[in-house]
Design a protein around this motif. Sequence first.
Motif, short mmCIF file in Angstrom:
data_model
loop_
_atom_site.label_atom_id
_atom_site.label_comp_id
_atom_site.label_asym_id
_atom_site.label_seq_id
_atom_site.Cartn_x
_atom_site.Cartn_y
_atom_site.Cartn_z
N ASP A 211 72.41 33.60 -7.15
CA ASP A 211 71.49 34.71 -6.94
C ASP A 211 70.43 34.42 -5.88
O ASP A 211 70.07 35.28 -5.10
CB ASP A 211 70.79 35.06 -8.26
CG ASP A 211 71.75 35.72 -9.24
OD1 ASP A 211 72.85 36.10 -8.81
OD2 ASP A 211 71.39 35.84 -10.42
N TYR A 212 69.92 33.16 -5.85
CA TYR A 212 68.83 32.89 -4.92
C TYR A 212 69.31 32.93 -3.46
O TYR A 212 68.50 33.12 -2.56
CB TYR A 212 68.15 31.55 -5.23
CG TYR A 212 69.09 30.39 -5.30
CD1 TYR A 212 69.53 29.77 -4.15
CD2 TYR A 212 69.57 29.94 -6.52
CE1 TYR A 212 70.42 28.73 -4.20
CE2 TYR A 212 70.46 28.89 -6.59
CZ TYR A 212 70.88 28.30 -5.42
OH TYR A 212 71.78 27.27 -5.48
N ARG A 214 71.43 35.23 -2.41
CA ARG A 214 71.31 36.67 -2.12
C ARG A 214 69.84 37.02 -1.88
O ARG A 214 69.51 37.77 -0.96
CB ARG A 214 71.87 37.46 -3.31
CG ARG A 214 71.97 38.95 -3.06
CD ARG A 214 72.47 39.65 -4.30
NE ARG A 214 71.67 39.27 -5.46
CZ ARG A 214 71.98 39.59 -6.72
NH1 ARG A 214 73.06 40.26 -6.98
NH2 ARG A 214 71.19 39.23 -7.71
N THR A 215 68.95 36.45 -2.70
CA THR A 215 67.52 36.69 -2.48
C THR A 215 67.11 36.25 -1.08
O THR A 215 66.41 36.98 -0.37
CB THR A 215 66.68 35.91 -3.51
OG1 THR A 215 67.12 36.26 -4.82
CG2 THR A 215 65.20 36.22 -3.36
N ARG A 217 68.93 36.03 1.60
CA ARG A 217 69.42 37.00 2.58
C ARG A 217 68.55 38.25 2.59
O ARG A 217 68.28 38.82 3.63
CB ARG A 217 70.85 37.41 2.25
CG ARG A 217 71.86 36.38 2.57
CD ARG A 217 73.19 36.99 3.00
NE ARG A 217 74.06 35.92 3.45
CZ ARG A 217 74.90 35.25 2.65
NH1 ARG A 217 75.02 35.61 1.39
NH2 ARG A 217 75.62 34.26 3.11
N SER A 218 68.12 38.67 1.40
CA SER A 218 67.35 39.92 1.31
C SER A 218 65.98 39.76 1.96
O SER A 218 65.27 40.74 2.16
CB SER A 218 67.20 40.36 -0.14
OG SER A 218 66.18 39.62 -0.78
N MET B 59 70.99 47.63 1.63
CA MET B 59 70.43 46.39 2.17
C MET B 59 71.38 45.69 3.15
O MET B 59 71.01 44.67 3.74
CB MET B 59 70.15 45.39 1.03
CG MET B 59 68.95 45.73 0.19
SD MET B 59 67.41 45.61 1.12
CE MET B 59 67.07 43.84 1.03
N LEU B 61 73.98 44.03 2.21
CA LEU B 61 74.28 42.74 1.56
C LEU B 61 75.62 42.75 0.84
O LEU B 61 75.87 41.91 -0.02
CB LEU B 61 73.17 42.38 0.56
CG LEU B 61 71.83 41.97 1.15
CD1 LEU B 61 70.80 41.76 0.05
CD2 LEU B 61 71.97 40.71 1.97
N ARG B 97 65.18 43.77 6.72
CA ARG B 97 65.07 43.22 5.37
C ARG B 97 63.76 42.46 5.22
O ARG B 97 63.37 41.72 6.10
CB ARG B 97 66.21 42.25 5.09
CG ARG B 97 67.53 42.90 4.87
CD ARG B 97 68.55 41.82 4.51
NE ARG B 97 69.88 42.26 4.83
CZ ARG B 97 70.80 41.50 5.44
NH1 ARG B 97 70.50 40.28 5.82
NH2 ARG B 97 71.99 41.99 5.68
N PHE B 105 65.64 41.68 -8.11
CA PHE B 105 66.92 41.68 -8.80
C PHE B 105 66.76 41.58 -10.31
O PHE B 105 65.68 41.34 -10.84
CB PHE B 105 67.78 40.52 -8.29
CG PHE B 105 68.04 40.59 -6.81
CD1 PHE B 105 69.10 41.31 -6.31
CD2 PHE B 105 67.21 39.93 -5.91
CE1 PHE B 105 69.34 41.38 -4.94
CE2 PHE B 105 67.43 39.99 -4.55
CZ PHE B 105 68.51 40.71 -4.06
N THR B 110 67.33 33.31 -12.15
CA THR B 110 68.17 32.66 -11.14
C THR B 110 67.94 33.18 -9.73
O THR B 110 68.57 32.71 -8.80
CB THR B 110 69.66 32.85 -11.49
OG1 THR B 110 69.90 34.25 -11.70
CG2 THR B 110 70.03 32.09 -12.73
N SER B 111 67.05 34.16 -9.58
CA SER B 111 66.89 34.77 -8.26
C SER B 111 65.95 33.99 -7.35
O SER B 111 65.87 34.26 -6.17
CB SER B 111 66.40 36.21 -8.39
OG SER B 111 67.42 36.99 -8.95
#
Lengths: 313, 337
Positions: A211-212, A214-215, A217-218, B59, B61, B97, B105, B110-111
């Motif tokens: 997930d991080y 993807r974070t 990239r965001s 986004m 993505l 972005r 999220f 985990t983000s």
Amino acid sequence: MLRSALNRLIGMAIVMFLVVTIVFVIVRVTPGDPAAVMLGPDATAEDIASLRERLGLNAPIPVQFLTYFGGILRGDFGQSIFLNIPVTHALWLRAEPTFFLTVFALAIAAAVALPVGVLSAYWRGSAFDQAATMLAMFAASIPSFWLGLIFMQIFAVQLGWFDTSGYGGPGASFAERMHHLVLPAVTLGLISSALITRFTRAAMLDVLNDDYVRTARSKGMSEWRVVVRHAFKNALIPILTVIGLTAALLISGAIVTETVFGLPGVGSLIVSAVLRRDYPVIQGALLVVAGLYVLVNFVIDMLYLLVDPRVRY
Amino acid sequence: MTLDADTILSVRDLRTWFKGRHSIAKAVDGVTFDLKRGKTLAVVGESGSGKSVTSLSIMGLLARPGAIESGQILFRDRQERVHDLARFSQKQFRALRGREIAMIFQEPMTSLNPLYTVGDQIGEMIALHEPISPSEARKRALEMLRHVEIPDAAGRLDDYPHQMSGGMRQRVMIAMALACSPSLLIADEPTTALDVTIQAQILDLLRRLQDQFGMSILFITHNLGVVAEIAHDVVVMYAGRVVEQAPVMELFARQTHPYTRGLLACTPDAERDLGSEGERQALYSIPGSVPPITDLPPGCAFEPRCGYAVPACRNALPPLVKAGENSISRCIRSHEI
Ligand SMILES: Nc1ncnc2c1ncn2[C@@H]1O[C@H](COP(=O)(O)OP(=O)(O)OP(=O)(O)O)[C@@H](O)[C@H]1O
Ligand SMILES: [Mg+2]
């Protein structure tokens, strides 16, 4: 952080104590009289008796152990039977080629494997990935002496860029000596890179889906930054383990490579000591190799602490 | 590309498909909605209805093999320029972005990257988009931690994510997302993983930050209770399609699609669901299940489960039509519901 480093140091000391004990025991439990085995079938009874006396084999076992252990603590690994010099001195004379060979080989292995593994994972399924996978399987399955001979044939015999073997003459300069290490180091490094490549690819595939990532990239950063700063650093945790393992394997890999390339290193010292039954040298070399293993593990553990804050607390 | 002056995001008939070797998963297949400046639009729908794929499409993505097949994603940036994000390159997205559109999220655990301090991660966001010194970035990160009401913000700046609770981490995610004052915040189920009290606090915080920062929010959730708390407008999705869009009051007062009606009946409601003796009644659930998105019927995807279905529903996909004062519905019988 200091506490865990200290804990690991204590662990290292315990492991080394066990290694010394095991090495001691192995020599004592070898069937037959060690002195007789060392001297071979033609030795006379007097020769054997005097060697037993010299090796201190007549004393009770606990006394022998204390003597042996005390010697090691003082840096005295005994006397080589054939070379007639202290074991530590014999090892030291042969340390340089082995040290540089393993260091260069590890550097080459990491320099090849890390980028290839990362890109393989990033471009999974691509032609690059498939080619890298095939090459890694190939490298893992060919014996190092064979690759060494091929390199020798191409780069030394046909192209004449390197000498086929040896470590230069007695008065060779440092640059000349290192020049002799190029082919052996490349041979050993390429073969060792296979395992690291596979592990790097697998570890990267794991983290690239996290997930991080993807974070990251965001947030609007470049792919390069996403991959290196956010994904690779997390993948590094399992990769460090396999680099440590490879370093340990390299030490034994060096023995074969040194023999192929005629390098006067610790590896060829061990080989000749085994052939001559020079037990004190074998024991000393075992201890040094085990010590290096433990040291490499310690360094890897310390790197974990540096990379991963979760281990630190 | 025309866009009403007060609309910041307009998704028009978006189709995002995952093309496999043997089948096409039409994860998003006809999504249309408008998000007004400074407002919150909630996207609701069951698991698998395409909410996350919609937000990832916006986004840029999407992970392979996901790709936008057709449709427009019109976005108005801070300079009032209108872009079609459906045609954006990754390079164009990078500038957008974090700076214009930020995202939070579902999984706060985990983000965040476990290897960097929360201060680093917020500071990185700012440094990516503004020429700023490390010490300046750190100061701004601290400011953001205060904005999201983290107690003892200065003391938490050098914490690693694993030292924080889920609610705190989600606050950090929000701080990071808002660090460059984006005009659009996409929140993909930001409270689903949190327990109810924390969930209420985060919703409350988002509402206050919206007043303060003025951003528009695309709020994805499957919880109609949350919708009532935070949204101005609602979009209901079913099997990759929008089936209804309406202002929140209108939607709760009168649903113009049978699926929305079913969803509402499934939502626990303290007063309604308690029987005369104060016992909880069995919760209603819509019979049947969502058809596989690789094999959707040619007509209305909800028809097999729908109590209002007539043979005509099976022939062709109903278009989105005006169904109430400010609502649109993808049901041919919307006026009879
Ligand atoms: N990489 C992919 N390949 C194939 N299908 C995918 C992929 N990613 C998503 N999908 C499909 O797209 C559909 C929509 O998924 P999405 O994640 O948007 O649902 P969601 O509405 O966000 O659900 P949830 O509430 O569970 O988050 C799902 O049926 C899923 O199987
Ligand atoms: Mg989702």
